[in-house]
Design a protein around this motif. Sequence first.
Motif, short mmCIF file in Angstrom:
data_model
loop_
_atom_site.label_atom_id
_atom_site.label_comp_id
_atom_site.label_asym_id
_atom_site.label_seq_id
_atom_site.Cartn_x
_atom_site.Cartn_y
_atom_site.Cartn_z
N GLY A 169 17.45 34.76 117.07
CA GLY A 169 18.54 33.93 116.48
C GLY A 169 19.38 34.85 115.46
N VAL A 170 20.31 33.96 114.76
CA VAL A 170 21.25 34.59 113.88
C VAL A 170 20.61 34.93 112.71
CG1 VAL A 170 23.43 34.45 112.64
CG2 VAL A 170 23.13 33.74 115.07
N LEU A 171 20.75 35.99 112.09
CA LEU A 171 20.27 36.26 110.58
C LEU A 171 21.35 37.01 109.85
CD1 LEU A 171 16.89 38.14 111.44
CD2 LEU A 171 17.25 35.79 110.82
N ARG A 172 20.90 36.52 108.26
CA ARG A 172 22.10 37.11 107.24
C ARG A 172 21.33 38.46 106.88
NH1 ARG A 172 21.22 34.24 102.82
NH2 ARG A 172 23.08 34.19 102.06
N ALA A 173 22.40 39.21 106.13
CA ALA A 173 21.78 40.30 105.38
C ALA A 173 20.85 39.77 104.43
CB ALA A 173 23.04 41.24 104.62
N GLY A 174 19.65 40.46 104.31
CA GLY A 174 18.53 39.91 103.33
C GLY A 174 17.20 40.36 103.84
N ASN A 175 15.98 39.77 103.12
CA ASN A 175 14.78 39.89 103.50
C ASN A 175 14.21 38.97 104.50
OD1 ASN A 175 14.35 42.38 101.55
ND2 ASN A 175 15.56 40.72 100.12
N LEU A 176 12.94 39.43 105.04
CA LEU A 176 12.20 38.49 105.66
C LEU A 176 10.69 38.77 105.82
CD1 LEU A 176 11.37 39.69 108.83
CD2 LEU A 176 13.91 39.32 109.27
N LYS A 177 10.02 37.79 105.91
CA LYS A 177 8.41 38.36 106.20
C LYS A 177 8.08 37.27 107.11
CE LYS A 177 5.96 38.70 102.33
NZ LYS A 177 5.34 38.52 100.98
N PHE A 178 6.48 37.29 107.38
CA PHE A 178 6.13 36.25 108.60
C PHE A 178 4.98 35.59 107.86
CE2 PHE A 178 7.40 40.07 110.79
CZ PHE A 178 8.04 39.55 112.04
N ARG A 179 4.87 34.41 108.01
CA ARG A 179 3.93 33.44 107.68
C ARG A 179 3.48 32.38 108.50
NH1 ARG A 179 6.47 29.28 103.02
NH2 ARG A 179 7.67 28.25 104.31
N LEU A 180 2.08 31.94 108.42
CA LEU A 180 1.68 31.06 109.36
C LEU A 180 1.90 29.39 109.04
CD1 LEU A 180 -0.25 30.78 111.91
CD2 LEU A 180 -2.14 30.91 110.44
N ASN A 181 2.21 28.87 110.04
CA ASN A 181 2.41 27.34 109.89
C ASN A 181 3.22 26.66 108.68
OD1 ASN A 181 0.78 26.93 112.08
ND2 ASN A 181 -1.25 26.79 111.06
N ASP A 182 4.15 27.45 108.61
CA ASP A 182 4.95 27.24 107.41
C ASP A 182 4.47 27.06 106.22
OD1 ASP A 182 7.83 26.59 106.54
OD2 ASP A 182 7.77 24.64 106.87
N SER A 183 3.50 28.02 105.67
CA SER A 183 2.81 27.76 104.23
C SER A 183 2.61 29.36 104.07
CB SER A 183 1.54 27.11 104.55
OG SER A 183 0.57 27.39 103.55
N TRP A 184 2.21 29.47 102.71
CA TRP A 184 2.19 30.98 102.13
C TRP A 184 0.71 31.34 102.16
CZ3 TRP A 184 5.76 34.01 101.95
CH2 TRP A 184 7.10 33.84 101.63
#
Length: 366
Positions: free
Chosen positions: A294-309
């Motif tokens: 998909g389309v991303l903006r300039a910025g940061n990303l991480k991975f997390r499970l089930n939409d929770s921290w």
Amino acid sequence: MKKYIKKLALLCTILFLGASCTNDAVLTTLQEVSFSGKVEASSSTIVLTADSTNDPVVVFSWPEVVYPVQAPVTYALQFDIPSAILGTTAWNNAIRVEVGEDALSKSLLGTDLNKIALALGLQSDIAGEIVVRVESNLDRRIYSEPITLTVTPYVKTVVFGAIYMPGSYQDFNIDTAAALDAISSGIYQGYVSFPDSKGLGFKFNTERNWNQFYGADANGNLQKMSDTDFQIATAGSYQMTVNLNTLKWTASPYSWGIVGDATHEPTRDDANYGWNHSSKMTYNHQLKTWKFTGVLRAGNLKFRLNDSWTINYGAKNNDEGIMYLDNAGAHYIGEAGTYEITFTINDIDPANNGYPPTGTYTVTKI
């Protein structure tokens, strides 16, 4: 002359204030602080088994430590063996478990204590001793007197094998069906994504052929050679668990996602929308990899499970392609565009094995 008198007075003032601060610090540090009582354990002899993996097996409790500074006190547990708590290197290799601020007890599950005992060198199925003490920390660290536990750890039997899950999601092709790996005798687990564009039916096969398979009985449980398909509730990604001993199966919603300001611009109602809402990934059951396109903006990303921290992974840098469990870092997207992101993680049987310390990932601009 007046100029020199003023300088002398200023110097005396500075020295006086410095001495006052120093004296206050010394007085605080020297004030005696200690545990007012013993650490207690709900059980001092513990035999661990596979059946106690997810059960609380011991609760430690201790009295409050009062410091001269009014602030939260942080507590932790330290575990070691009796021979390693003497001499100049005492407790140097202890296993430390964080407890938290102003917490006066800690419960351990069987899986946690078993990992600690084995890491300290205790032999499986043989009773051995470990020692435990509590660390309190505010303006300095204070330790309780240690207590001794007798623990018998176990080693989980390695189980090999797999069953297969042909379904509408891949046109019931047994050759490309998802493999569910054995996590215990007769119990299998794996991950499958059901896309919106496909049906929701599936079966379970013991081999990559149709010589023997399981379909649904009248109650939706496993029945050999039944022509009735099992049905998933809705499209999405799931953790599939099949128990051939009880002839039952479960499907738990389970999806890794990317999260961060690279995924979405701020909204009028949520300036941190990208950090508060995961973009779901889908599971490639053949490559055993999660993927986002998909389309991303300039910025940061991480991975997390089930939409929770609760379970999340962050990168230490942009170069090594490794994500670390509970790491505060993130991967930086330097240029907006369409990207393919993959995440590969060995998360078979996380309920018993926990989540691994690392996973690998790729970021490709397309």
